[in-house]
Design an enzyme around this catalytic site. Structure first.
Site, PDB file in Angstrom:
ATOM      1  N   GLY A 175      -3.270  -7.840   6.546  1.00 40.13           N
ATOM      2  CA  GLY A 175      -4.747  -7.367   7.029  1.00 40.13           C
ATOM      3  C   GLY A 175      -5.545  -7.293   5.731  1.00 40.13           C
ATOM      4  O   GLY A 175      -6.891  -7.713   6.138  1.00 40.13           O
ATOM      5  N   CYS A 221      -1.942 -10.004  -9.550  1.00 41.16           N
ATOM      6  CA  CYS A 221      -0.527  -9.829 -10.187  1.00 41.16           C
ATOM      7  C   CYS A 221      -0.568 -10.495 -11.679  1.00 41.16           C
ATOM      8  O   CYS A 221      -0.273  -9.845 -12.750  1.00 41.16           O
ATOM      9  CB  CYS A 221       0.627 -10.751  -9.649  1.00 41.16           C
ATOM     10  SG  CYS A 221       0.536 -11.175  -7.983  1.00 41.16           S
TER      11      CYS A 221
END
Ligand SMILES: *Cc1c(COP(=O)(O)O)cnc(C)c1O
Length: 394
Positions: free
Chosen positions: A204, A328
């Site tokens: 989402g 990340c």
């Protein structure tokens, strides 16, 4: 700190802001309509109906059936479930998985874990544009191959993979095909039937929906183990009380993103090309990813004699929010596995900058970035002992 009106947010591949219309749909489920969807009284029923409606919207966006959509906690869970679920449900058939070397860590680390459980994984190389070759996929297939997992669009360099062709090869060989489409939703039109996709992950917060809510499409008839065991939610395949506000928000966000996909892509494509053209005017700058087969919102460049982290900090000081690659990687000093796989030379790999555009960006933002980046780059190059004389101004 909040993103103020003057700040320029160009990190939409890391996450996107929630859309106003999405927040409005979610709010009632955080206040009055708090019922558990499994309860039989009124407020439980409202929750249940709203989940069903969101499921219809996701199914419609993918060209899937409603009962092929399962809500999860996001892209990471969807990738984990697809890969582990297929691996364990089909291990009597074989223990071989094919993926690419540029997948998101949610796929790569899951595959690495499965290797420790006795599975074998082939990590396909990519060309200099980050493209997987369907022929290489075909050649990697063995008698014991049970799954092919290739992402639809890459989160660092935006390269769009020939998923339809890869899906066809998987189908011809009766091997399940999973695609991580987290970056593609709202940018690449998807039809799971036409593209021969058996499993598809989405999240989402990458298309102006809420964080912590995603979905996995599982084609009817696919043999898959659950990842989470417990209650009977999600057709007994994904236990746990549903994230009702999240699911409702995701449904609204995918509905809007799908309806506006053409219009948004036209706008973003213009901005992207303006940005790329302007940035490549800086000497010793290279575009990463495919020049054409790429997401309309992705710009990724490498600047020689530059440390990407320093560039980001100075951009931040000017109110411009960007990234060196994936979210990340921004807290680790590991060179990007994606740029490494594309063959970007080791000496310059740390000088990468990713600018990912969103619906909120304008031509004015792009021009501001094109004014600021060259100034900062020159300042950093003047400071670096690595910069040759000809690229210094002081
Ligand atoms: C963001 C991202 C994920 C992880 O999704 P989360 O919802 O943040 O867990 C997986 N794959 C790709 C390609 C992504 O960009």
């Amino acid at each position: 700190m909040t993103v103020n009106d003057r700040a320029i947010y160009m990190d939409n591949s890391a996450t996107t802001p929630l859309r106003k219309e999405v927040v409005e749909e979610m709010l009632p489920f955080m206040t009055g309509n708090f019922g558990n969807p499994s309860s039989i009284y009124e407020i439980g029923k409202i929750s249940k109906h709203s989940i069903d409606e969101a499921r219809r919207k996701v199914a419609y966006a993918l060209g899937a059936e409603e009962n092929e959509i399962y809500f999860t906690s996001g892209g990471t869970e969807s990738d984990n479930w697809a890969i582990k679920g297929i691996a364990f449900a089909n291990r009597n058939k074989g223990k071989h998985i094919i993926t690419s070397s540029i997948e998101h860590h949610a796929v790569l680390h899951t595959c690495a874990w499965l290797e420790g459980q006795g599975f074998e994984v082939t990590y396909l190389p990519v060309d200099k544009y980050g493209m997987v070759s369907p022929e290489e996929v075909r050649k990697a297939i063995r008698d014991d191959t049970i799954l092919i997992s290739i992402m639809l669009a890459n989160n660092e360099i935006g390269t769009i993979q020939p998923v339809e062709e890869i899906g066809k090869i998987a189908k011809e060989n009766r091997i399940y095909f999973h695609t991580d489409a987290v970056q593609a939703i709202g940018h690449v039109p998807i039809d799971v039937k036409k593209m021969n996709i058996d499993l598809l992950s989405l999240s989402g917060h990458k298309f102006e929906g809420p964080k912590g809510c995603g979905a996995l499409y599982v084609r009817k008839g696919v043999k898959i183990e659950p990842l989470l065991h417990g209650g009977a939610q999600e057709g007994r395949r994904r236990a746990g009380t549903e994230n009702v506000p999240g699911i409702v928000g995701l449904g609204k966000a995918i509905e809007l993103a799908t309806a506006e996909i053409g219009e948004l892509n036209r706008t973003l494509l213009e901005l992207r090309e303006r940005l790329i053209k302007g940035l490549l005017r800086i000497p010793k700058t290279h575009l990463n990813g495919h020049p054409k087969q790429r997401l309309a919102n992705n710009v990724n460049i490498t600047l020689e004699y530059i440390e990407g982290e320093s560039l980001l900090l100075l951009l931040n000081a000017k109110g411009i929010f960007a990234s060196t690659g994936s979210a990340c990687n921004s807290t680790s000093l590991e060179p990007s596995h994606v740029l490494t796989a594309c063959g970007v030379p080791h000496e310059i790999i740390h000088g990468s900058l990713r600018l990912s555009l969103g619906r909120m960006n304008s031509e004015k933002d792009v021009d501001r970035v094109l004014e600021v980046v060259p100034e900062i780059v020159q300042k950093l190059r003047n400071m670096s002992p690595l910069t040759p004389e000809e690229y210094r101004t002081t």
